[in-house]
Structure formats: structure tokens, C-alpha cells
Design an enzyme around this catalytic site. Sequence first.
Site, mmCIF file in Angstrom:
data_model
loop_
_atom_site.group_PDB
_atom_site.id
_atom_site.type_symbol
_atom_site.label_atom_id
_atom_site.label_comp_id
_atom_site.label_asym_id
_atom_site.label_seq_id
_atom_site.Cartn_x
_atom_site.Cartn_y
_atom_site.Cartn_z
ATOM 1 N N TYR A 77 0.841 -1.198 0.000
ATOM 2 C CA TYR A 77 0.000 0.000 0.000
ATOM 3 C C TYR A 77 0.875 1.247 0.000
ATOM 4 O O TYR A 77 0.601 2.208 -0.731
ATOM 5 C CB TYR A 77 -0.911 -0.012 1.227
ATOM 6 C CG TYR A 77 -1.760 1.231 1.367
ATOM 7 C CD1 TYR A 77 -2.911 1.401 0.589
ATOM 8 C CD2 TYR A 77 -1.425 2.232 2.272
ATOM 9 C CE1 TYR A 77 -3.696 2.544 0.710
ATOM 10 C CE2 TYR A 77 -2.201 3.369 2.405
ATOM 11 C CZ TYR A 77 -3.340 3.511 1.621
ATOM 12 O OH TYR A 77 -4.103 4.649 1.753
ATOM 13 N N LYS A 89 0.914 4.502 -2.714
ATOM 14 C CA LYS A 89 0.718 5.905 -2.349
ATOM 15 C C LYS A 89 1.925 6.745 -2.759
ATOM 16 O O LYS A 89 1.777 7.935 -3.070
ATOM 17 C CB LYS A 89 0.451 6.018 -0.856
ATOM 18 C CG LYS A 89 -0.876 5.391 -0.405
ATOM 19 C CD LYS A 89 -2.082 6.167 -0.930
ATOM 20 C CE LYS A 89 -2.713 5.603 -2.164
ATOM 21 N NZ LYS A 89 -3.912 6.388 -2.591
#
Length: 245
Positions: free
Chosen positions: A142, A146
Site C-alpha cells: 500500500y 501511495k
Amino acid sequence: MARIFITGSADGLGHLTAKSLIDLGHQVVLHARNAERGKQALEKAPGAEDVLIADLSSIAETRALAENANASGAFDVVIHNAGVYRVSGKSVDGLPLAFAVNSIAPYILTCLMHKPERLIYLSSGMHLHGNPNMDDLSHVTYSDTKLHDLILSMAVTRKWAGVYSNAVDPGWVPTKMGGAGAPDSLKEGFATQVWLAVSDDAEATASGRYFHHKKQAHYLAAAEDAAVQEKFLSLCEEITGVRFP
């Protein structure tokens, strides 16, 4: 009045951003991943112009979304809000799910939609733990995705003069993704996106910035490295067949 498209606006921060902009008198087009969620999104955001449907984990559906968005008319602002936290599982194209939705989808939409005046990408403070080398996308995290959003935002700044492109860390807020125990302010979680979308403040009408609660924040310096940006754009083109214009 601005015309604004917001991905992932059926709930969470995207929904709250949409409602706030509608209340301010702007023309907002929503996005949801399927027709049922789209119907619910329109019911929860009275005054929205329309909702466009696409599963952003699918390259084909994301390409079609760009075509449908263009056919609906020009946008002044596009907010790339959609995201998933779950890194397990694969997309229909065999990509890690978070990578498909968080990284590849905003790349495709950025490339294929008509250029707006302002682009806003939802990143996260977790991008600081991302890997700028992008050398093992089979185990993307994740945090990596980002970081990709920030890299894309800064690549747009470098390549497209006249477009305000910025990234936002909304904080850890109590949404479905963040969880009920998240410590940050929910209102602050979408206020920066609204501000960047429509404010004429000098800080909001800049490009290549990374904001947290309307203030410039620390970010991973590798994101502004042109070589890192070009590697990300090349990887996305190889995966999708879509070239950055």
C-alpha cells in the site's frame, strides 16, 4: 462554478468531498465501481450532476471510464480519490489489487482524460515507506502505491505547464478504510481536496506540492527525481499500453 470529477465518490472521503463542493455551488460528477453503488451515491449526494460507473481494478473499464468522462464534457478539476488498502488478491488483469486501483487507474485516467486545470491525487503519509525503485511489482505494498500517486502528481507538474497538479495526505481518518478508531479529523480529511479544487489562494494555485491539512508536508524526495518519474511512467505504459501524452 467549476465542473469536477471525483473518483471513488460513493462513500468515504470522496463522498464528503463531493458533498462539500456541491454545497459550494459547483458541478460535480461522481464515480462508483458498479451501478448499485452509483445509484446510492446519487441518493447520498443530491445535486450531483451524474455518476459514471467503472471498476478501477480493470484496465479495460478504466479506459472506458476515461472515454465516458470525456464524452460528458470538459472538467476543470479531477480528484483521484479512489483507493483500496487491501494488497492481497489480484485484479482481473492479474495485477496486485492495490496497485491496479491506486497506481494504474489514476495513470490511465490522467493520460486519457482531457487535461483539466487542476489535478489532485490522494496519497498518504505511508508513502514515506514506499519503494522508489519499483523493482518488484509482484509484491507491491500500500505504501508503494501511495508513493506512486505522489510520483505521478510530480511527473504531471514537470511535463504539463499550466496544470496545477498536487498530492494530498488526508491523514488517518475514521472512514471505512481508516476504521472507526482512526485518530485524525474526518472534516480535515477532505478539506484540503476542496481547497485545492476551487480556492484562488496562492498556495492552492501552485503545482508540485504535497499537502497535509492545507499545509505543505514532508515527502520522500525521490518522488521529484525525473528518472524515478520516467521509470514509473514507463512501467505503467508497458502494463497498460497507454502512453503518457
